[in-house]
Enzyme design. Structure first.
Site, PDB file in Angstrom:
ATOM      1  N   SER A 169       6.331  29.293  16.834  1.00  0.00           N
ATOM      2  CA  SER A 169       6.622  28.502  15.638  1.00  0.00           C
ATOM      3  C   SER A 169       5.443  27.579  15.353  1.00  0.00           C
ATOM      4  O   SER A 169       4.546  27.422  16.174  1.00  0.00           O
ATOM      5  CB  SER A 169       7.888  27.664  15.845  1.00  0.00           C
ATOM      6  N   LYS A 170       5.476  26.972  14.174  1.00  0.00           N
ATOM      7  CA  LYS A 170       4.353  26.103  13.787  1.00  0.00           C
ATOM      8  C   LYS A 170       4.226  24.891  14.693  1.00  0.00           C
ATOM      9  O   LYS A 170       3.178  24.236  14.719  1.00  0.00           O
ATOM     10  CB  LYS A 170       4.521  25.657  12.331  1.00  0.00           C
TER      11      LYS A 170
END
Length: 457
Positions: free
Chosen positions: A229-230
Site C-alpha cells: 500500500s502507499k
C-alpha cells in the site's frame, strides 16, 4: 501513429501519489505496446473531484516521464480519441447509457440505473441484507485471460451502472472508454479480475467484442501478508526520485516484478526487455517487493554509467549539498566522481563519499584518528610522505605508488602505514576510493597543504 492494431491503456486516478504497483502496470502496458509496435494510451480517471488537482496529475506525468514511459495518445499527446479525462466525457457516457435503456438492457430503480442481466429470474434470501432479493440464472462468463488462462465467473444480480447522484460507476465508464478508444488489450492488476465478468457483460450488451485481458500478479509488501500500500516503505515512485535512484534501474527492477526473461538474469537493457516481453511470459504468482534488490540493481547502473553522464547527474546533487558552485570545473567533477564511482552504491551517497574533494572544511573522524595514533608513528610517516611528495613532479598513480613503496622499504614499514595516515589527513575518513587516485585528483598543492594542516593539529 502506429500501424499495429494493438492498443493498450493505463488509466490512473490522480491521488497525489504514484504507487509502485501503478508504475508497474503502466510499464507492462508500455512494454507490450513497444513489443508489438502498438499504441500506448494514457487516460485519467479523475471523477473524484476532491482529489483531482493539477498537483496530483503532475505527480503521475512526472513519474511516468522519469521512468521513460512516454505515451502515444492522451493528455499532452495525440488526442485522436479524446478527451482523455473521464470528467470531460460525461456526454459520451450518457449516449451509451441511452443505448442500454433503448435495448432494454438497463432500467431505473430507486433513482439509480441498473444493468439488466439476461436469464431466468427468481427470489432468494440474502443473509447480509436480511431480505429476499431478485436473482438471475445466467450462463457463466468465460474469460480467456493471457495470464490466468480460462477463467469462469458467474453473475447473478443486476448491478448499478449510474448512481442515484447521477454519476456513472467505474464498470460503465471503464467499458465505454475502452470501446471508444478502441482498446484491444487490457493489462491490469489481478485485483480487477473480479470486475471483469461485469465488464464482459457490458461489452456484449453493446455488441462489441471485449478486449483481450491480462491480469498481472499483485505486488506484496516486503514483510508480512497483503499487497503493498502507499503507506509501506518504498511504495511510491517519488521516494526513489528524491533518493536520486536512476530511473533505468527502477524500471529494470519493476520489469522483474511479475515477469522474467527465463534465464535468471536481473540486469537487462530496456531494448532487450522490449524484444523479449510478451503477455504469456507474465507469471501467475504474486511478486514480493524487495527494496534491497532494487538497490543492488541501482548500484550496478550507477557503477556502469558513462563518467560524463555521472558528472551531469551528480553535479546538482553536490550543488544541493553546497559542495560545488557554478564555477566548479566540470572536468574536476568528472574526475572526482569517476574515481568514486566504483565504490558508491547510490547517487545520494555522493555528498558524503566525495565531499572532501570540494572543500577544505571537512570533518576528521575522531574515533579513527584516536585508533590510528595508538599504533605506530603516523606523524613520522606523514612527515616522510610530505617531504617525498613535495619533491615529486609526476603525479600519475603508478609514480605515486612507487613513492610510497620506496618510503616503506627505506623506513622498514608497511605501505599501509602511509596510506591509512594520509587518507585520514586528506579526507577525514578511514575508507574511500583508490588512495593513489585520490592523490592524483586532489593534486600536489591540495595534498601538501592538507598534510601540513593535519600535522599542525
Amino acid at each position: 501513429m502506429s500501424d499495429s492494431p494493438v492498443r493498450v491503456r493505463f488509466a490512473p486516478s490522480p491521488t497525489g501519489f504514484f504507487h509502485i504497483g501503478s508504475a508497474r502496470t503502466a510499464l507492462f502496458n508500455w512494454l507490450y505496446a513497444r513489443h508489438t509496435g502498438g499504441t500506448f494510451v494514457l487516460r485519467i480517471e479523475d471523477t473524484d473531484k476532491e482529489r483531482n488537482t493539477p498537483e496530483a496529475l503532475k505527480v503521475i506525468f512526472e513519474g511516468m516521464r522519469w521512468l521513460g514511459l512516454n505515451w502515444d495518445e492522451g493528455p499532452e499527446a495525440d488526442d485522436k480519441y479524446g478527451p482523455y479525462f473521464q470528467s470531460m466525457r460525461g456526454h459520451i457516457y450518457k449516449e451509451y447509457i441511452q443505448k442500454l435503456m433503448t435495448t432494454g438492457r438497463a432500467y431505473e430503480k430507486d433513482g439509480a440505473i441498473y444493468f439488466k442481466l439476461i436469464g431466468e429470474r427468481y427470489q432468494a434470501w440474502d443473509d447480509h441484507k436480511q431480505k429476499h432479493i431478485e436473482k438471475v440464472r445466467c450462463a457463466p462468463q468465460v474469460i480467456n485471460d493471457s495470464v490466468h488462462g480460462r477463467v469462469e465467473r458467474e453473475l447473478d444480480e443486476d448491478f448499478v451502472i449510474v448512481r442515484a447522484s447521477g454519476d456513472p460507476v467505474f464498470h460503465l465508464v471503464n467499458v465505454v472508454d475502452d470501446i471508444t478508444m478502441h482498446i484491444t488489450h487490457v493489462v491490469r492488476g489481478e485485483d480487477h479480475l473480479s470486475n471483469t465478468p461485469k465488464h464482459v457483460a457490458l461489452f456484449e450488451a453493446f455488441g462489441v467484442q471485449a478486449p483481450q485481458y491480462a491480469h498481472i500478479p499483485l505486488i506484496l509488501k516486503t514483510k508480512g501478508a497483503g499487497k503493498m500500500s502507499k503507506r509501506d516503505q518504498g511504495a511510491l515512485i517519488e521516494e526513489y526520485q528524491n533518493k536520486h535512484f536512476l530511473p533505468e534501474a527502477v524500471r529494470n527492477y519493476l520489469c522483474l516484478l511479475g515477469w522474467s526473461p527465463k534465464d535468471d538474469r536481473e540486469i537487462l537493457p530496456i531494448e532487450e526487455v522490449i524484444r523479449l516481453f510478451d503477455l504469456p511470459g507474465i507469471v501467475l504468482h504474486n511478486a514480493r517487493f524487495d527494496e534491497k534488490k532494487m538497490s543492488f540493481i541501482n548500484t550496478h547502473y550507477v557503477r556502469a554509467m558513462n563518467p560524463g553522464n555521472l558528472a551531469w547527474i551528480g553535479r546538482p546533487i553536490l550543488a544541493e549539498a553546497g559542495l560545488v558552485k557554478d564555477d566548479t570545473s566540470e572536468d574536476y567533477i568528472q574526475a572526482v566522481l569517476g574515481l568514486c564511482q566504483e565504490k558508491i552504491r547510490a547517487l545520494d551517497e555522493l555528498p558524503h563519499f566525495s565531499g572532501y574533494f570540494f572543500t577544505e572544511d571537512y570533518p576528521v573522524d575522531a574515533a579513527v584518528r584516536e585508533k590510528l595514533f595508538k599504533n605506530g608513528d603516523p606523524r613520522a610517516r606523514l612527515l616522510e610522505l610530505k617531504a617525498a611528495l613535495s619533491a615529486q613532479t609526476d603525479y600519475s598513480e603508478p609514480a605515486l605508488e612507487k613513492v610510497v613503496q620506496d618510503l616503506a622499504v627505506l623506513h622498514n614499514v608497511k605501505t599501509a602505514d602511509y596510506i591509512h595516515s594520509a587518507r585520514l589527513a586528506l579526507s577525514g575518513m578511514a575508507v574511500g576510493p583508490s588512495f593513489y587516485g585520490m592523490l592524483r585528483v586532489l593534486g600536489k598543492d591540495k595534498v601538501l597543504s592538507r598534510l601540513e594542516k593535519f600535522l599542525a593539529t
